[in-house]
Design an enzyme around this catalytic site. Structure first.
Site, PDB file in Angstrom:
ATOM      1  N   LYS A  49     -18.146  20.929  -2.168  1.00  0.00           N
ATOM      2  CA  LYS A  49     -19.161  21.948  -1.895  1.00  0.00           C
ATOM      3  C   LYS A  49     -20.523  21.357  -1.556  1.00  0.00           C
ATOM      4  O   LYS A  49     -21.357  22.014  -0.917  1.00  0.00           O
ATOM      5  CB  LYS A  49     -19.294  22.905  -3.084  1.00  0.00           C
ATOM      6  N   TYR A 263      -3.987  31.572  -8.788  1.00  0.00           N
ATOM      7  CA  TYR A 263      -5.183  30.722  -8.822  1.00  0.00           C
ATOM      8  C   TYR A 263      -5.481  30.253 -10.253  1.00  0.00           C
ATOM      9  O   TYR A 263      -5.576  31.076 -11.171  1.00  0.00           O
ATOM     10  CB  TYR A 263      -6.383  31.517  -8.282  1.00  0.00           C
ATOM     11  N   TYR A 289      -7.121  22.639  -7.821  1.00  0.00           N
ATOM     12  CA  TYR A 289      -7.091  22.397  -6.372  1.00  0.00           C
ATOM     13  C   TYR A 289      -6.337  21.099  -6.025  1.00  0.00           C
ATOM     14  O   TYR A 289      -5.238  21.128  -5.495  1.00  0.00           O
ATOM     15  CB  TYR A 289      -8.525  22.304  -5.822  1.00  0.00           C
TER      16      TYR A 289
HETATM   17  C1  PLP Z   1     -12.082  20.784  -6.032  1.00  0.00           C
HETATM   18  C2  PLP Z   1     -11.912  21.746  -4.915  1.00  0.00           C
HETATM   19  N1  PLP Z   1     -11.046  21.448  -3.943  1.00  0.00           N
HETATM   20  C3  PLP Z   1     -10.819  22.283  -2.908  1.00  0.00           C
HETATM   21  C4  PLP Z   1     -11.485  23.484  -2.817  1.00  0.00           C
HETATM   22  C5  PLP Z   1     -11.162  24.387  -1.676  1.00  0.00           C
HETATM   23  O1  PLP Z   1     -12.134  24.341  -0.698  1.00  0.00           O
HETATM   24  P1  PLP Z   1     -12.393  25.618   0.202  1.00  0.00           P
HETATM   25  O2  PLP Z   1     -12.795  26.711  -0.743  1.00  0.00           O
HETATM   26  O3  PLP Z   1     -13.433  25.207   1.148  1.00  0.00           O
HETATM   27  O4  PLP Z   1     -11.083  25.957   0.860  1.00  0.00           O
HETATM   28  C6  PLP Z   1     -12.413  23.837  -3.807  1.00  0.00           C
HETATM   29  C7  PLP Z   1     -13.107  25.138  -3.736  1.00  0.00           C
HETATM   30  O5  PLP Z   1     -13.697  25.622  -4.657  1.00  0.00           O
HETATM   31  C8  PLP Z   1     -12.628  22.950  -4.877  1.00  0.00           C
HETATM   32  O6  PLP Z   1     -13.502  23.244  -5.852  1.00  0.00           O
END
Ligand code: PLP
Length: 330
Positions: A49, A263, A289
């Protein structure tokens, strides 16, 4: 080529982030695995981010904002990085954080990202699963305006076209690093949630006429639903860059096989991937993630979709601070 340089940007990231070979994991999986270390982007623990916030906060400052408002799950990495970026820029930060069902019970509500949000001085508004976080955002913004403040709302995950520009930069870094290492990547793998990371990366590759496939591993929805979310944001990002939207055709790939029941809900394959990568490489993934994305990478290597001769680049988007909220799962 694009007009990327024309967009105002504040400096928050340690870039270029390293791009490294994972020799022991490669030997284990029988494919050549590389990692782009956006977990080392530098701000309050780093993560993807921060790149987006360089553009979003520049826009906020240009518009005269004094308070940044954003939204996410209770253990949002985006919220943590927004709180830290706002602190660094001298802005106030209000976070609307929603409960998530099916997550661990002990540390989730106190530790991990939530602890760090508070350390960075953010004001937290807790939202239950039944409440609408959009409605709470509207209320918070109205209250701030009533007090004479100038709020700037950042969408979930920082994922609008402006935020995605951060990953156009990342694509440029990857291309430069691939030349310096003399390695041609056959695939890029990334965890895909609110879509800005995958969309920005693809926009950056398209802008540089690079055809490396980018596979998004879904963390919250089906492959088809994720594909259309990424596609729509990719088109908006290309438009912002003055690039023909039709170049997005056929570029977006998403796989929804690895997010399990939803999620933030742990899967056995995520736990296995997080453990194994820590033990083989000393590399910390996260439970929501990158752990699920790595579980996907493991499976696709084991199924033979990725071949031994392929160079596979895993984009590490950060999030290991979230591990402390998931202690009981590990
Ligand atoms: C550690 C991590 N990886 C991947 C993502 C996914 O990225 P995006 O929301 O841009 O798809 C996030 C989103 O919050 C994240 O915190």
């Amino acid at each position: 080529m694009s007009n990327l340089k024309n967009f105002p940007r504040v400096s928050l990231c340690h870039t270029p982030t390293p791009l490294e070979n994972l020799a022991r994991l490669s030997a284990y999986l029988g494919c050549k695995i590389w990692v782009k270390r956006d977990d080392c982007s530098g701000l309050a623990g780093g993560g993807n981010k921060t790149r987006k916030l360089e553009y979003l906060l520049a826009d906020a400052i240009q518009k005269g904002a004094d308070t940044v408002v954003t939204v996410g799950g209770l253990q949002s990495n985006h919220a943590r990085q927004t709180a830290a970026a706002a602190a660094k820029m001298g802005l106030a930060c209000e976070l609307i954080l929603q409960d998530v069902v099916g997550v661990p019970q002990q540390d989730y509500y106190h530790n991990g990202n939530l602890l760090l949000d508070q350390l960075c001085g953010a004001k937290i508004h807790r939202v239950t699963v039944e409440q609408s976080s959009e409605l709470v955002v509207e209320q918070v913004v109205a209250e701030l305006k009533n007090k004479g403040k100038m709020p700037y709302v950042i969408p979930l995950g920082g994922s609008n076209a402006l935020g995605s520009l951060g990953y156009v930069n990342c694509a440029d870094e990857i291309i430069t690093q691939s030349h310096a290492l003399n390695v041609a990547f056959d695939h890029i793998i990334v965890a895909s949630g609110s879509a800005g990371t995958q969309a920005g990366l693809l926009a950056g590759l398209i802008a540089q006429h690079q055809d490396i496939p980018v596979l998004g591993i879904c963390v919250s929805r089906s492959g088809l639903a994720q594909q259309s979310l990424v596609e729509s944001l990719l088109k908006q990002t290309l438009s912002l860059l003055n690039i023909d939207q039709s170049w997005s055709h056929g570029k977006v790939k998403a796989n929804g096989d690895y997010y399990g029941d939803g999620y933030g809900i742990s899967t056995a394959s995520m736990i296995h991937a997080v453990r194994l990568v820590a033990q083989l490489e000393g590399l910390l993934l996260d439970p929501v993630y990158t752990g699920k994305a790595m579980a996907g990478l493991f499976d696709l290597c084991q199924q033979g979709v990725f071949k031994p001769e392929h160079n596979i680049l895993f984009l590490h988007t950060g999030g290991s601070q979230g591990l402390f909220a998931y202690r009981e799962v590990f």
